[in-house]
Design a protein around this motif. Structure first.
Motif, PDB file in Angstrom:
ATOM      1  N   UNK A  70      -9.020   2.295  11.681  1.00 18.11           N
ATOM      2  CA  UNK A  70      -8.611   1.602  10.461  1.00 18.11           C
ATOM      3  C   UNK A  70      -7.330   2.202   9.888  1.00 18.11           C
ATOM      4  N   UNK A  71      -7.174   3.515   9.961  1.00 16.62           N
ATOM      5  CA  UNK A  71      -5.956   4.151   9.429  1.00 16.62           C
ATOM      6  C   UNK A  71      -4.741   3.736  10.241  1.00 16.62           C
ATOM      7  N   UNK A  72      -4.869   3.721  11.545  1.00 18.59           N
ATOM      8  CA  UNK A  72      -3.740   3.315  12.379  1.00 18.59           C
ATOM      9  C   UNK A  72      -3.430   1.829  12.196  1.00 18.59           C
ATOM     10  N   UNK A  73      -4.471   1.043  11.948  1.00 18.12           N
ATOM     11  CA  UNK A  73      -4.224  -0.362  11.635  1.00 18.12           C
ATOM     12  C   UNK A  73      -3.386  -0.486  10.368  1.00 18.12           C
ATOM     13  N   UNK A  74      -3.694   0.338   9.359  1.00 13.70           N
ATOM     14  CA  UNK A  74      -2.929   0.315   8.115  1.00 13.70           C
ATOM     15  C   UNK A  74      -1.499   0.772   8.346  1.00 13.70           C
ATOM     16  N   UNK A  75      -1.310   1.774   9.190  1.00 10.69           N
ATOM     17  CA  UNK A  75       0.041   2.232   9.516  1.00 10.69           C
ATOM     18  C   UNK A  75       0.842   1.109  10.166  1.00 10.69           C
TER      19      UNK A  75
ATOM     20  N   UNK B  54       9.509   3.942  10.662  1.00 10.74           N
ATOM     21  CA  UNK B  54       8.390   4.753  11.131  1.00 10.74           C
ATOM     22  C   UNK B  54       7.404   4.913   9.981  1.00 10.74           C
ATOM     23  N   UNK B  55       6.123   4.754  10.261  1.00 11.80           N
ATOM     24  CA  UNK B  55       5.084   5.128   9.300  1.00 11.80           C
ATOM     25  C   UNK B  55       4.248   6.240   9.918  1.00 11.80           C
ATOM     26  N   UNK B  56       3.719   7.118   9.075  1.00 13.41           N
ATOM     27  CA  UNK B  56       3.023   8.307   9.593  1.00 13.41           C
ATOM     28  C   UNK B  56       1.909   8.694   8.642  1.00 13.41           C
ATOM     29  N   UNK B  57       0.807   9.186   9.181  1.00 12.17           N
ATOM     30  CA  UNK B  57      -0.298   9.732   8.387  1.00 12.17           C
ATOM     31  C   UNK B  57      -0.799  10.976   9.104  1.00 12.17           C
ATOM     32  N   UNK B  58      -0.646  12.134   8.500  1.00 10.99           N
ATOM     33  CA  UNK B  58      -1.112  13.372   9.111  1.00 10.99           C
ATOM     34  C   UNK B  58      -2.585  13.235   9.494  1.00 10.99           C
TER      35      UNK B  58
END
Length: 401
Positions: free
Chosen positions: A279-284, A367-371
């Motif tokens: 789900x997080x990668x989908x949001x990214x 680019x979008x990123x989430x640690x």
């Protein structure tokens, strides 16, 4: 025609070369340049239409093509180890054996030839690159001439593309997208990323590409920046050389492929996920889509580059959505990152003075990123038209949920 594909176009390479030369000669007159000496692959290709086969640096330096353009001569002079690459319209007496500018004697002979062609060491001579021997030799042999940097001249003529150049970019991008999508179908656990490179190059040339500018990058991304290779600026490490890494379930792969048609580059980058997408990668991914759409909506004549960086940042919640060591976007042509950068370390003042105009081709690569979850990136190409832009890239965003 904002965002709409162009009508089919009849490419004419001889017309393209003639129009490029006319633009170059007009710019030489404006900048009071009497001769241009070009050693770069893009410069030689632009001025003569002659291709130089790709080769590793151990061979390229010894088999270098050189072109000399004179303000007083409508045809360029080509000095090349590959005479078969010369276009048919080049006069026979303008095709010459290659120089050896990496040697003292070769650089001296090259400078002496420029003097002969000019009718003396005189006028303004623009040079786009120097070997070490040239730095020592040219100022001496051409002591009566003014040596200037050819960079501003080439920037001026290559920034705005003719219709034939745009068509080459369309074909280049289409070929590279097709090759990249074919390789994407091979992505699964147990596959080595080096296998993807081999498959990509085979697909690329089967589809009609004429060159490959960059070793294809298929880079597994760390979930966290600290888990990746060290970088000088502490930012996300990309793009790195593809290795024989074995893919595993859940990995994120960032791609970067730069290939060409008649010398004109594509710069196709995508994000692949090995297996299901969280789900997080989908949001990214969705945020990347929103940023890209917001930026592309602003691309039209008269817009400055700082508007694009502001819109991208706003769409990303106030945070800059691109890599520190790269940029939000760049223009495209005979190199993968030619020649103007949008959102680079050149600063806001630079972006404020870069105005979009018809004929410019622009790549946008947010680019979008989430640690803890890695990130999403991709590249889209547009050409600025009289009333908006034409979106050339057509690699569909695959369903990722």
């Amino acid at each position: 025609m904002t965002g709409e594909p162009a009508e089919p176009f009849a490419l004419d390479l001889q017309r393209m070369r003639a129009e490029r030369m006319a633009k170059l000669r007009a710019q030489m007159a404006e900048q009071a340049v009497d001769a241009v000496v070009t050693l770069t692959t893009g410069g030689v290709l632009y001025t003569t239409g002659a291709h130089t086969p790709a080769a590793d640096t151990g061979r390229t330096f010894a088999r270098r093509a050189v072109a000399v353009v004179l303000a007083a001569d409508p045809s360029p002079h080509l000095f090349t180890p590959y005479p078969g690459s010369a276009p048919e319209e080049l006069p026979a007496d303008h095709l010459h054996p290659a120089f050896q500018p990496e040697t003292d004697d070769g650089a001296r002979a090259m400078a002496a030839t420029v003097v002969d062609l000019l009718g003396g060491a005189q006028g303004r001579v623009a040079v786009d690159d120097y070997t070490m021997p040239m730095w020592a030799t040219f100022p001496v042999v051409l002591s009566g001439a003014e040596l200037v940097d050819a960079g501003p001249l080439f920037t001026a003529v290559r920034l705005h593309k003719t219709p034939d150049e745009v068509e080459c970019l369309r074909r280049s991008w289409r070929i590279t997208e097709a090759a990249t999508r074919a390789v994407e179908a091979r992505v699964r656990p147990g596959v080595r990323t080096s296998e993807l490179s081999g498959a990509y190059l085979a697909e690329l040339f089967q589809r009609g590409a004429t060159t490959n500018f960059l070793d294809p990058v298929f880079q597994p991304m760390p979930d966290r920046v600290a888990n990746g290779p060290w970088s000088t600026n502490g930012d996300i490490p990309f793009n790195l050389v593809t290795t024989d890494h074995v893919l595993s379930e859940g990995e994120v792969i960032w791609t970067d492929t730069v290939s060409g048609y008649e010398g004109y580059a594509s710069d196709v980058g995508r994000t692949w996920v090995v297996g299901p997408v969280s789900a997080v990668r989908q949001e990214l991914h969705e945020r990347w889509e929103a940023i890209t759409a917001a930026v592309l909506d602003e691309i039209r004549p008269g817009v400055t580059a700082d508007v694009l960086t502001r819109v991208a940042t706003e769409a990303n919640g106030g945070n800059k959505p691109w890599l520190d060591h790269f940029f939000l976007g760049h223009t495209l042509g005979l190199e993968g990152g030619e020649m103007q950068h949008i959102g680079s370390d050149k600063g806001q003042a630079y972006d404020e003075q870069l105005v979009l105009e018809p004929g410019m081709t622009v790549v946008i690569e947010p680019v979008t990123w989430a640690e803890g979850h890695a990130g999403w990136r991709g590249e889209e190409l547009v050409v600025v038209t009289e009333d908006g832009h034409e979106r050339i890239s057509a690699y569909p965003t695959e369903p990722v949920a």
